[in-house]
Write a protein that holds these residues in place. Structure first.
Motif, PDB file in Angstrom:
ATOM      1  N   ASP A  43      -0.787 -11.500  -2.817  1.00  0.00           N
ATOM      2  CA  ASP A  43      -0.855 -10.036  -2.843  1.00  0.00           C
ATOM      3  C   ASP A  43      -2.229  -9.526  -2.438  1.00  0.00           C
ATOM      4  N   HIS A  72       9.030 -10.827  -2.723  1.00  0.00           N
ATOM      5  CA  HIS A  72       7.791 -10.525  -3.437  1.00  0.00           C
ATOM      6  C   HIS A  72       6.933  -9.529  -2.656  1.00  0.00           C
ATOM      7  N   ARG A  73       6.900  -9.650  -1.345  1.00  0.00           N
ATOM      8  CA  ARG A  73       6.105  -8.740  -0.512  1.00  0.00           C
ATOM      9  C   ARG A  73       6.762  -7.369  -0.363  1.00  0.00           C
ATOM     10  N   ARG A  76       5.336  -3.965  -1.322  1.00  0.00           N
ATOM     11  CA  ARG A  76       4.011  -4.219  -1.900  1.00  0.00           C
ATOM     12  C   ARG A  76       2.940  -4.344  -0.841  1.00  0.00           C
ATOM     13  N   ALA A  77       3.263  -5.112   0.201  1.00  0.00           N
ATOM     14  CA  ALA A  77       2.258  -5.405   1.213  1.00  0.00           C
ATOM     15  C   ALA A  77       2.968  -5.721   2.529  1.00  0.00           C
ATOM     16  N   LEU A  79       4.182  -7.483   5.996  1.00  0.00           N
ATOM     17  CA  LEU A  79       4.680  -8.789   6.401  1.00  0.00           C
ATOM     18  C   LEU A  79       5.178  -8.664   7.837  1.00  0.00           C
TER      19      LEU A  79
END
Length: 128
Positions: A43, A72-73, A76-77, A79
């Protein structure tokens, strides 16, 4: 790769690896009992690039690991995923995990489709 280089030039941290390399990294973390920690540690990196998705099909265990990375990404962030296969054929790569992977990747995504010859092939001298 060009987007990753530009992100670096703009001062962003980027991590780049092939899908197989990411899978091996995650499998190692899982074997050590630290998969959740590995995903959380990633992260800190604003951009991950997963290259060569579809070059080889994934066994179910590897597909689940890569799904965990994508999930998970998700939201959030950033990719970036590169593939030579359209999303409609990702069942050939991810098997039963394909709908969940595609759902998370395609939501909020900018899909860039490149057509034409590979830049690598332009460097190969013609045989005739």
């Amino acid at each position: 790769m060009g987007l990753g280089v530009r992100a670096c030039q703009a001062g962003n941290q980027v991590r780049f690896a092939t899908a197989e390399e990411w899978a091996a990294r995650l499998a190692g973390a899982r074997a050590e009992g630290r998969l959740a920690e590995e995903l959380s540690a990633l992260d800190a990196c604003p951009l991950l690039i997963v290259d060569e998705v579809g070059y080889l099909p994934f066994d179910p265990d590897t597909a689940r690991l890569l799904f965990q990375l994508v999930a998970h990404r998700y939201e959030r962030a950033s990719l970036i995923v590169t593939s030579d296969r359209p999303l409609g054929r990702w069942d050939e790569i991810f098997g039963g995990a394909a709908p969940a992977v595609v759902d998370r990747l395609a939501h909020h995504a900018d899909i860039v489709r490149l057509e034409g010859d590979s830049y690598r092939l332009r460097r190969v001298p013609s045989a005739g």
